[in-house]
Design an enzyme around this catalytic site. Structure first.
Site, PDB file in Angstrom:
ATOM      1  N   ASN A   1      -0.355   1.195   6.445  1.00 44.55           N
ATOM      2  CA  ASN A   1       0.362   0.292   5.546  1.00 44.55           C
ATOM      3  C   ASN A   1       1.134  -0.664   6.445  1.00 44.55           C
ATOM      4  OD1 ASN A   1       1.968  -0.935   3.624  1.00 44.55           O
ATOM      5  ND2 ASN A   1       3.380   0.785   3.456  1.00 44.55           N
ATOM      6  N   GLY A   2       0.673  -1.912   6.518  1.00 43.19           N
ATOM      7  CA  GLY A   2       1.359  -2.857   7.385  1.00 43.19           C
ATOM      8  C   GLY A   2       0.429  -3.930   7.876  1.00 43.19           C
TER       9      GLY A   2
ATOM     10  N   LYS B   1       4.850  -2.438  -8.023  1.00 43.21           N
ATOM     11  CA  LYS B   1       6.259  -2.103  -8.221  1.00 43.21           C
ATOM     12  C   LYS B   1       7.085  -2.448  -6.996  1.00 43.21           C
ATOM     13  CE  LYS B   1       9.493   0.373 -10.451  1.00 43.21           C
ATOM     14  NZ  LYS B   1       9.935  -0.701 -11.339  1.00 43.21           N
TER      15      LYS B   1
ATOM     16  N   LYS C   1      10.046  -9.584 -18.785  1.00 42.67           N
ATOM     17  CA  LYS C   1       9.411  -8.344 -19.282  1.00 42.67           C
ATOM     18  C   LYS C   1       8.149  -8.682 -20.074  1.00 42.67           C
ATOM     19  CE  LYS C   1      10.974  -6.341 -17.221  1.00 42.67           C
ATOM     20  NZ  LYS C   1      11.664  -6.164 -16.112  1.00 42.67           N
TER      21      LYS C   1
ATOM     22  N   TRP D   1      -3.014  -2.539  -1.999  1.00 45.02           N
ATOM     23  CA  TRP D   1      -2.764  -3.783  -2.730  1.00 45.02           C
ATOM     24  C   TRP D   1      -3.185  -4.871  -1.768  1.00 45.02           C
ATOM     25  CZ3 TRP D   1       0.216  -8.299  -2.478  1.00 45.02           C
ATOM     26  CH2 TRP D   1       0.440  -8.965  -3.692  1.00 45.02           C
TER      27      TRP D   1
ATOM     28  N   GLU E   1      15.528 -12.170 -18.174  1.00 45.04           N
ATOM     29  CA  GLU E   1      14.958 -10.836 -17.993  1.00 45.04           C
ATOM     30  C   GLU E   1      14.031 -10.470 -19.155  1.00 45.04           C
ATOM     31  OE1 GLU E   1      14.592  -8.892 -15.668  1.00 45.04           O
ATOM     32  OE2 GLU E   1      14.250  -6.915 -16.538  1.00 45.04           O
TER      33      GLU E   1
ATOM     34  N   HIS F   1      17.016 -30.194 -23.484  1.00 49.92           N
ATOM     35  CA  HIS F   1      16.598 -31.033 -22.364  1.00 49.92           C
ATOM     36  C   HIS F   1      15.151 -30.742 -21.960  1.00 49.92           C
ATOM     37  CE1 HIS F   1      20.671 -32.438 -22.049  1.00 49.92           C
ATOM     38  NE2 HIS F   1      21.089 -31.180 -22.015  1.00 49.92           N
TER      39      HIS F   1
ATOM     40  N   GLU G   1       5.322 -10.004 -17.759  1.00 54.28           N
ATOM     41  CA  GLU G   1       4.773  -8.980 -16.867  1.00 54.28           C
ATOM     42  C   GLU G   1       3.764  -8.078 -17.565  1.00 54.28           C
ATOM     43  OE1 GLU G   1       7.964  -7.597 -13.553  1.00 54.28           O
ATOM     44  OE2 GLU G   1       8.564  -7.233 -15.603  1.00 54.28           O
TER      45      GLU G   1
ATOM     46  N   CYS H   1       0.793  -1.234   0.000  1.00 57.53           N
ATOM     47  CA  CYS H   1       0.000   0.000   0.000  1.00 57.53           C
ATOM     48  C   CYS H   1       0.834   1.297   0.000  1.00 57.53           C
ATOM     49  CB  CYS H   1      -0.946   0.081   1.199  1.00 57.53           C
ATOM     50  SG  CYS H   1      -1.824  -1.436   1.512  1.00 57.53           S
TER      51      CYS H   1
ATOM     52  N   ARG I   1       2.470   1.141  -5.807  1.00 60.05           N
ATOM     53  CA  ARG I   1       2.512   0.295  -4.611  1.00 60.05           C
ATOM     54  C   ARG I   1       1.260  -0.568  -4.478  1.00 60.05           C
ATOM     55  NH1 ARG I   1       6.445   2.144  -1.132  1.00 60.05           N
ATOM     56  NH2 ARG I   1       5.531   1.006   0.588  1.00 60.05           N
TER      57      ARG I   1
HETATM   58  C1  G6P Z   1       8.436  -6.505  -8.238  1.00 61.28           C
HETATM   59  C2  G6P Z   1       8.584  -5.638  -9.453  1.00 61.28           C
HETATM   60  C3  G6P Z   1       9.799  -6.088 -10.251  1.00 61.28           C
HETATM   61  C4  G6P Z   1      11.037  -6.070  -9.364  1.00 61.28           C
HETATM   62  C5  G6P Z   1      10.848  -6.911  -8.109  1.00 61.28           C
HETATM   63  C6  G6P Z   1      11.973  -6.694  -7.108  1.00 61.28           C
HETATM   64  O1  G6P Z   1       8.088  -7.786  -8.617  1.00 61.28           O
HETATM   65  O2  G6P Z   1       7.420  -5.703 -10.247  1.00 61.28           O
HETATM   66  O3  G6P Z   1       9.988  -5.198 -11.334  1.00 61.28           O
HETATM   67  O4  G6P Z   1      12.125  -6.559 -10.089  1.00 61.28           O
HETATM   68  O5  G6P Z   1       9.639  -6.533  -7.453  1.00 61.28           O
HETATM   69  O6  G6P Z   1      11.914  -5.364  -6.661  1.00 61.28           O
HETATM   70  P1  G6P Z   1      13.123  -4.563  -6.076  1.00 61.28           P
HETATM   71  O7  G6P Z   1      12.553  -3.208  -5.792  1.00 61.28           O
HETATM   72  O8  G6P Z   1      13.554  -5.268  -4.832  1.00 61.28           O
HETATM   73  O9  G6P Z   1      14.199  -4.535  -7.096  1.00 61.28           O
END
Ligand code: G6P
Length: 634
Positions: free
Chosen positions: A121-122, A629, A511, A95, A507, A530, A514, A23, A48
């Site tokens: 938030n917590g 995020k 992407k 969230w 990675e 494999h 996501e 949050c 958040r």
């Molecule tokens: C979330 C985000 C990702 C990020 C991960 C780790 O899943 O959507 O983009 O890589 O958290 O976050 P951090 O802030 O620890 O790099």
């Protein structure tokens, strides 16, 4: 030399082992109308979480609370035509962890008498016991949330002792087990906000006769550059016409440590781009220059990283490096492993923070733990740091957000200086993390005499050229957008790479998953036979990262294997490549560079491809479904 990292070290961090929190929270008290400030603040904090949102405002002797399921835009629609006046208010974006994301569970929550309102938030771990006690005292509850329990407790303590809000909050928090960043307001006292923190982040902005509160500095930056990062177990009282007051929950007064924000407003806006993600992809020439500024000195052919200079002995003497992170940061860590093992000859283990924290890992006092996090708030990574700390290891953080919890908790570290990253899918933070890791590995390698002076110089010079090389790849965005259209039909993608480019394949796949919701898997190219090879058909796009470095010939053989099974090949090749290009359905070339730096270039077309596919599919690129995020939930 940039070493602002140490400035943000605080001690006595809470134990994060069982925290579940998420949050965004924001608050305002001052001379302006609070509503527009709070709504804009919520929009900045939407990364958040965006399941529900709410706001509380005091106006004309009334404490108005408005809440809505969905995004901040839904709240705005809901509040339309209602009384949104008031010079004091608090607001929240959620969230959902426990409890459905509906209007009742959304914050703010009223106390029983509707005299008080809280955002939180917590998690209050002992809420059930507290609730039972309050029910005995005649309290009833509207929601299932732990937050409502806390505000009822504050009200109960306040009324039974006939005391003011700050003391009531303090006494209540002494009964609470768990984590919180809270803000509380009171209908009959529209001149005061009481806020507190333990575990969850909280920043106060200090303006002219006004105060701002938020989970991070982004809602504050357009109003003031003076901030105070609230410490753990601290209660802040923001009172109109008075100085900011800080007390601990054990009643010790503290002098606020006012810091200057380095962030600028333009960093938080889209600047003409359709999405933050696209803006952030295009910012990479600049962000990498920022990451290297004062560190990579091409004229002197040297790298100066104070995080390394200050801790040289630790890096030189460690027998093992453990890297922890989640998501994209974990991928950057994998690239770090290749670099540290190649240049520094130090064994490296790369751990998912969430696994590491729970499996009784062997951690020695002479281990060096590198904790990577863009946000600096990821709950699992924080817990991993706590665990390693408890075992006496030296903890080095690589973090993007200045003043966040991880830089406060670690022994030392480096900021990545990529600037605020708003798009949920990480892009510029990844390349900045890789840059810092490669710089560190080169420094240790050179100091240990494992790499030649000549190679070191070549890498330093090449690092300096990376921003320009990225620019030339970004110029291909339209070309990538064109062929991306061809692949929106796909249900699955495979990404392949070897050596330094295996993590890049992971990675690239992340992407795509996501933001476009297409299933994608990254694999080491040679492992394909494999298992994943069974999936290959003419329907299956396979992205192969095949620069002319490392095991180029072997990757060519892997491509032949895919071709033989009619897979569609999208390749990332070095400029001038003919062999792989001829085997591919689509090919994007990147400039030549040192092998350890190829990920910085190869990541760019993969970011662009994921972006363009998601846009054509009509996906919400900056706020993909179910993601957030900053994952402050375990
Ligand atoms: C979330 C985000 C990702 C990020 C991960 C780790 O899943 O959507 O983009 O890589 O958290 O976050 P951090 O802030 O620890 O790099």
């Amino acid at each position: 030399m940039i070493n602002d990292y140490r400035l943000y070290h605080f001690t006595n961090f809470t134990n994060f082992t069982n925290l579940i929190f998420m949050c965004g929270i924001v608050g305002y008290i001052g001379k302006r109308q609070a509503y527009p400030i709070l709504i804009k603040g919520l929009q900045r904090l939407e990364y958040r979480g965006y399941d529900s949102a709410g706001i509380a405002l005091i106006n004309d002797g009334k404490l108005n609370v408005y809440k809505a399921k969905g995004k901040v835009a839904d709240l705005v629609q809901f509040a339309n035509q209602k009384d949104i006046n008031g010079h004091i208010g608090i607001a929240h974006t959620r969230w959902a962890t426990h409890g459905e994301p509906n209007q009742v569970n959304a914050h703010p929550h009223y106390s029983q008498s509707e005299e008080l309102a809280i955002i939180h938030n917590g998690i209050i771990e002992n809420y059930a016991v507290l609730k039972a006690g309050l029910i005995e005292e005649g309290y009833t509850f509207q929601s299932e949330t732990d937050t409502e329990v806390l505000i009822q407790l504050i009200e109960f303590i306040k009324k039974s002792n006939n005391i003011g809000l700050p003391t009531a909050v303090q006494l209540a928090l002494n009964q609470v087990i768990g984590a919180y960043a809270i803000c509380v307001i009171e209908k009959s006292f529209p001149d005061i906000i009481v806020a507190a923190r333990k575990g969850s982040p909280l920043v106060v902005g200090i303006g002219e006769d006004e105060f701002f509160l938020a989970s991070d500095a982004t809602p504050i930056v357009e109003f003031t550059d003076k901030v105070v990062y609230v410490g753990d177990e601290e209660i802040v009282t923001l009172q109109r016409g008075k100085e900011l007051k800080i007390k601990t929950i054990s009643n010790v007064e503290k002098t606020p440590e006012i810091m200057k924000l380095e962030m600028t407003l333009s960093q938080l806006e889209k600047g003409g781009y359709d999405h933050f993600m696209l803006k952030e992809i295009f910012e990479q020439p600049k962000t990498l220059s920022d990451s290297m500024r004062g560190r990579v000195n091409v004229d002197e052919d040297n790298i100066k990283l104070s995080g390394f200079i200050d801790n040289k002995e630790k890096f030189m003497n460690t027998k093992r490096i453990i890297i922890t992170g989640c998501g994209t940061s974990w991928h950057a860590g994998l690239i770090g492993k290749y670099a540290f093992e190649e240049f520094a000859h130090i064994p490296v283990e790369v751990e998912y923070s969430s696994e590491f924290r729970y499996r009784n890992p062997v951690i020695n006092k002479d281990d060096l733990v590198i904790s990577i996090s863009q946000s600096g708030e990821t709950a699992d990574t924080l817990a991993a740091v706590e665990l390693a700390k408890a075992h006496g290891a030296f903890i080095f953080g690589i973090c993007n957000v200045v003043g966040a919890s991880i830089p406060r908790l670690t022994d030392s570290g480096c900021y990545t200086h990529a600037g605020p990253e708003i798009g949920v899918a990480s892009t510029k933070a990844f390349t900045a993390q890789v840059t810092v890791l490669v710089m560190l590995a080169l420094l240790v390698g050179k100091e240990k005499g494992n790499i030649t002076e000549e190679f070191y110089l070549k890498c330093v010079r090449e690092l300096g050229r990376i921003p320009e090389k990225i620019k030339s790849i970004l110029n291909k965005s339209d070309e990538i957008a064109q062929f991306a259209k061809t692949f929106t039909y796909a249900q699955n993608f495979i990404y392949l790479g070897r050596g330094y480019n295996f993590p890049v394949a992971l990675e690239g796949a992340l992407k795509l998953k996501e933001i476009s919701y297409i299933h994608a898997e990254g694999y080491p190219a040679a492992e394909m036979k494999h298992g994943p090879i069974a999936l290959i058909s003419q329907e299956m796009p396979v992205v192969v990262i095949a620069p002319n470095v490392g095991m180029y010939d072997k990757v060519v053989s892997n491509i032949q294997e895919i071709k033989a099974r009619k897979g569609k090949i999208i390749s990332i090749v070095t400029e001038g490549d003919v062999v792989v290009k001829n085997l591919s359905d689509y090919s994007i070339s990147i400039p030549e560079t040192e092998e350890c730096l190829v990920p910085l270039l190869a990541a760019i077309p993969l970011q662009l491809m994921a972006y363009h596919i998601a846009v054509v599919k009509g996906c919400d690129v900056d706020q993909p479904r179910n993601l957030a995020k900053s994952v402050t939930v375990e």
